[in-house]
Design a protein around this motif. Structure first.
Motif, mmCIF file in Angstrom:
data_model
loop_
_atom_site.group_PDB
_atom_site.id
_atom_site.type_symbol
_atom_site.label_atom_id
_atom_site.label_comp_id
_atom_site.label_asym_id
_atom_site.label_seq_id
_atom_site.Cartn_x
_atom_site.Cartn_y
_atom_site.Cartn_z
ATOM 1 N N ILE A 23 -30.372 4.002 17.238
ATOM 2 C CA ILE A 23 -29.203 4.423 16.468
ATOM 3 C C ILE A 23 -27.925 4.151 17.247
ATOM 4 O O ILE A 23 -26.911 3.702 16.684
ATOM 5 C CB ILE A 23 -29.332 5.911 16.104
ATOM 6 N N ALA A 24 -27.940 4.393 18.554
ATOM 7 C CA ALA A 24 -26.770 4.101 19.381
ATOM 8 C C ALA A 24 -26.469 2.606 19.396
ATOM 9 O O ALA A 24 -25.304 2.194 19.297
ATOM 10 C CB ALA A 24 -26.997 4.616 20.802
ATOM 11 N N SER A 25 -27.494 1.781 19.497
ATOM 12 C CA SER A 25 -27.291 0.335 19.465
ATOM 13 C C SER A 25 -26.709 -0.111 18.135
ATOM 14 O O SER A 25 -25.789 -0.937 18.083
ATOM 15 C CB SER A 25 -28.620 -0.385 19.724
ATOM 16 N N LEU A 26 -27.243 0.434 17.046
ATOM 17 C CA LEU A 26 -26.730 0.095 15.724
ATOM 18 C C LEU A 26 -25.270 0.504 15.575
ATOM 19 O O LEU A 26 -24.455 -0.246 15.033
ATOM 20 C CB LEU A 26 -27.580 0.780 14.651
ATOM 21 N N ALA A 27 -24.931 1.692 16.056
ATOM 22 C CA ALA A 27 -23.544 2.163 15.967
ATOM 23 C C ALA A 27 -22.607 1.247 16.746
ATOM 24 O O ALA A 27 -21.495 0.944 16.295
ATOM 25 C CB ALA A 27 -23.441 3.600 16.478
ATOM 26 N N ILE A 28 -23.049 0.782 17.917
ATOM 27 C CA ILE A 28 -22.229 -0.135 18.712
ATOM 28 C C ILE A 28 -21.981 -1.427 17.948
ATOM 29 O O ILE A 28 -20.838 -1.886 17.800
ATOM 30 C CB ILE A 28 -22.904 -0.427 20.057
ATOM 31 N N PHE A 29 -23.048 -2.044 17.449
ATOM 32 C CA PHE A 29 -22.909 -3.321 16.752
ATOM 33 C C PHE A 29 -22.027 -3.188 15.521
ATOM 34 O O PHE A 29 -21.158 -4.027 15.265
ATOM 35 C CB PHE A 29 -24.292 -3.856 16.364
ATOM 36 N N GLN A 30 -22.264 -2.156 14.731
ATOM 37 C CA GLN A 30 -21.512 -1.984 13.493
ATOM 38 C C GLN A 30 -20.030 -1.723 13.780
ATOM 39 O O GLN A 30 -19.158 -2.291 13.116
ATOM 40 C CB GLN A 30 -22.115 -0.836 12.674
ATOM 41 N N PHE A 31 -19.742 -0.858 14.748
ATOM 42 C CA PHE A 31 -18.354 -0.543 15.069
ATOM 43 C C PHE A 31 -17.611 -1.796 15.544
ATOM 44 O O PHE A 31 -16.496 -2.068 15.095
ATOM 45 C CB PHE A 31 -18.299 0.545 16.142
ATOM 46 N N PHE A 57 -17.631 1.307 23.053
ATOM 47 C CA PHE A 57 -18.850 0.649 23.522
ATOM 48 C C PHE A 57 -19.429 1.363 24.734
ATOM 49 O O PHE A 57 -20.619 1.677 24.785
ATOM 50 C CB PHE A 57 -18.558 -0.810 23.854
ATOM 51 N N PHE A 58 -18.592 1.622 25.732
ATOM 52 C CA PHE A 58 -19.092 2.253 26.945
ATOM 53 C C PHE A 58 -19.487 3.704 26.690
ATOM 54 O O PHE A 58 -20.401 4.219 27.343
ATOM 55 C CB PHE A 58 -18.050 2.157 28.055
ATOM 56 N N ALA A 59 -18.833 4.378 25.747
ATOM 57 C CA ALA A 59 -19.232 5.740 25.407
ATOM 58 C C ALA A 59 -20.636 5.750 24.805
ATOM 59 O O ALA A 59 -21.493 6.551 25.194
ATOM 60 C CB ALA A 59 -18.224 6.358 24.441
ATOM 61 N N PHE A 60 -20.902 4.859 23.873
ATOM 62 C CA PHE A 60 -22.231 4.780 23.268
ATOM 63 C C PHE A 60 -23.243 4.189 24.237
ATOM 64 O O PHE A 60 -24.428 4.488 24.149
ATOM 65 C CB PHE A 60 -22.179 3.942 21.984
ATOM 66 N N LEU A 80 -4.237 2.825 12.455
ATOM 67 C CA LEU A 80 -4.769 3.908 11.631
ATOM 68 C C LEU A 80 -5.613 3.354 10.491
ATOM 69 O O LEU A 80 -6.698 3.879 10.193
ATOM 70 C CB LEU A 80 -3.625 4.757 11.081
ATOM 71 N N SER A 81 -5.139 2.288 9.864
ATOM 72 C CA SER A 81 -5.902 1.667 8.784
ATOM 73 C C SER A 81 -7.241 1.129 9.287
ATOM 74 O O SER A 81 -8.275 1.267 8.613
ATOM 75 C CB SER A 81 -5.080 0.532 8.162
ATOM 76 N N THR A 82 -7.236 0.540 10.486
ATOM 77 C CA THR A 82 -8.482 0.033 11.065
ATOM 78 C C THR A 82 -9.467 1.165 11.327
ATOM 79 O O THR A 82 -10.670 1.021 11.076
ATOM 80 C CB THR A 82 -8.183 -0.720 12.371
ATOM 81 N N ALA A 83 -8.960 2.286 11.834
ATOM 82 C CA ALA A 83 -9.837 3.432 12.088
ATOM 83 C C ALA A 83 -10.394 3.995 10.784
ATOM 84 O O ALA A 83 -11.577 4.370 10.713
ATOM 85 C CB ALA A 83 -9.071 4.511 12.843
ATOM 86 N N LEU A 84 -9.568 4.038 9.740
ATOM 87 C CA LEU A 84 -10.021 4.565 8.452
ATOM 88 C C LEU A 84 -11.065 3.665 7.801
ATOM 89 O O LEU A 84 -11.817 4.112 6.933
ATOM 90 C CB LEU A 84 -8.826 4.740 7.503
ATOM 91 N N ILE A 85 -11.110 2.418 8.201
ATOM 92 C CA ILE A 85 -12.134 1.498 7.704
ATOM 93 C C ILE A 85 -13.368 1.537 8.590
ATOM 94 O O ILE A 85 -14.504 1.621 8.096
ATOM 95 C CB ILE A 85 -11.572 0.063 7.625
ATOM 96 N N THR A 86 -13.162 1.496 9.901
ATOM 97 C CA THR A 86 -14.276 1.335 10.835
ATOM 98 C C THR A 86 -15.148 2.574 10.922
ATOM 99 O O THR A 86 -16.389 2.472 10.907
ATOM 100 C CB THR A 86 -13.729 0.982 12.230
ATOM 101 N N VAL A 87 -14.535 3.745 11.029
ATOM 102 C CA VAL A 87 -15.320 4.974 11.206
ATOM 103 C C VAL A 87 -16.222 5.253 9.997
ATOM 104 O O VAL A 87 -17.437 5.463 10.162
ATOM 105 C CB VAL A 87 -14.396 6.161 11.512
ATOM 106 N N PRO A 88 -15.690 5.270 8.751
ATOM 107 C CA PRO A 88 -16.602 5.502 7.619
ATOM 108 C C PRO A 88 -17.661 4.417 7.471
ATOM 109 O O PRO A 88 -18.823 4.725 7.152
ATOM 110 C CB PRO A 88 -15.658 5.521 6.410
ATOM 111 N N ALA A 89 -17.287 3.148 7.704
ATOM 112 C CA ALA A 89 -18.265 2.070 7.566
ATOM 113 C C ALA A 89 -19.384 2.211 8.588
ATOM 114 O O ALA A 89 -20.551 1.925 8.291
ATOM 115 C CB ALA A 89 -17.570 0.713 7.723
ATOM 116 N N ASN A 133 -13.424 -5.635 14.766
ATOM 117 C CA ASN A 133 -12.928 -6.974 15.097
ATOM 118 C C ASN A 133 -12.901 -7.919 13.902
ATOM 119 O O ASN A 133 -12.508 -9.086 14.056
ATOM 120 C CB ASN A 133 -13.782 -7.597 16.206
ATOM 121 N N ASP A 134 -13.301 -7.450 12.735
ATOM 122 C CA ASP A 134 -13.351 -8.325 11.569
ATOM 123 C C ASP A 134 -11.948 -8.709 11.117
ATOM 124 O O ASP A 134 -11.019 -7.887 11.122
ATOM 125 C CB ASP A 134 -14.075 -7.619 10.418
#
Length: 293
Positions: free
Chosen positions: A214-222, A276-279, A90-99, A227-228
């Motif tokens: 935009i889809a490529s950027l979203a993939i890379f950023q997510f 990844f596969f969704a985007f 949950l903490s990872t999702a709360l960080i990854t989605v807004p970022a 994984n950070d």
């Protein structure tokens, strides 16, 4: 004719003959073998997560091919009862989605501004943004940690999100600005003649055409944020860390609890793969739509 063809074929060099047969069935078999070999660690992790800790200690994961009765889902049931792992997801999702969302939104707006809006110092400011691409993350760890400590957001979810957004924006702006600049000027001018303002022009014309980028950027950023481990290890709350840090803490606290680590690591890996596969589907759709147009 046959003799002449044989002579020509004999005179061809070995690299030429290899290149000519690269598209044959043998090459496809070779590529499949390479792909399976590349996926072997993932397969091993999956099978290990479906085995009891005693079976894992006694033999390797490949034992399941001769003893499929060893497979069990009780490790995943234990994960559902493990508050540390669930809270870390949950903490990872709360960080990854807004970022990810903030980088995509702000990067899109800034990319459009740099590509199609005139304002003083635009080119110099863009050069500064490009220069920030070469700044390593490690250089900013200590000063940003001190700044976050003064502001009061050190070891908070907000601090981790802001750090990822700050270091994700230079690449996002650079990527989207270059993509938006390729949009035909005539198309934008026609929209302006129809009475479209900058906001409507951005939302109705630029954003749909910029879907692939935009889809490529979203993939890379997510993937980068999910994984950070370095940023999470320093800036995240130690009592409720992201999944990468939580799994490391499990190793440090309990040693060889592979029955927790294997399913936790596999779940942590599967979620970004799903995203990844969704985007990826949206990315391919955007590219094909642009090709048709």
């Amino acid at each position: 004719m046959t003799l002449s063809g044989d002579v020509v074929k004999a005179k061809r060099s070995l690299p030429a003959r290899i290149a000519a047969g690269a598209g044959g069935g043998l090459m496809r078999v070779f590529l499949i073998v390479v792909a399976l070999f590349w996926l072997m660690p993932t397969i091993g992790l999956l099978l290990s997560s479906l085995r009891d800790s005693a079976d894992i200690a006694a033999s390797g994961w490949w034992k399941v091919f001769t003893a499929p009765a060893e497979l069990t889902v009780k490790n995943y049931s234990a994960i559902l009862d493990n508050d540390t792992v669930l809270n870390s997801l949950l903490s990872t999702a709360l960080i990854t989605v807004p970022a990810t969302v903030l980088v995509v939104v702000i990067g899109s707006l800034a990319g459009y501004a740099f590509a199609w809006m005139e304002f003083p110092g635009r080119d110099w400011l863009f050069i500064v943004v490009v220069g920030l691409l070469v700044v390593p993350v490690q250089v900013a760890l200590v000063p940003v940690a001190k700044l976050f400590g003064v502001v009061g957001i050190f070891e908070t979810t907000l601090g981790v999100v802001l750090f990822h957004v700050a270091f994700g924006l230079p690449f996002a702006i650079f990527l989207l600005r270059n993509f938006f600049a390729e949009i035909p000027r005539e198309l934008l001018e026609a929209a302006r003649l129809d009475g479209a303002g900058e906001i409507r022009l951005f939302t109705r014309v630029v954003m749909p055409l910029g879907g692939p980028a935009i889809a490529s950027l979203a993939i890379f950023q997510f993937l980068w944020v999910w994984n950070d481990m370095l940023i999470a290890l320093i800036f995240a709350d130690a009592t409720n860390p992201p999944i990468t840090v939580a799994l490391q803490q499990q190793v440090r606290q309990f040693g060889n609890n592979i029955d927790v680590l294997a399913p936790g690591a596999f779940v942590s890996m599967v979620i970004p793969l799903i995203v990844f596969f969704a985007f990826q589907k949206q990315f391919v759709s955007g590219v094909m739509a642009g090709a048709v147009k």
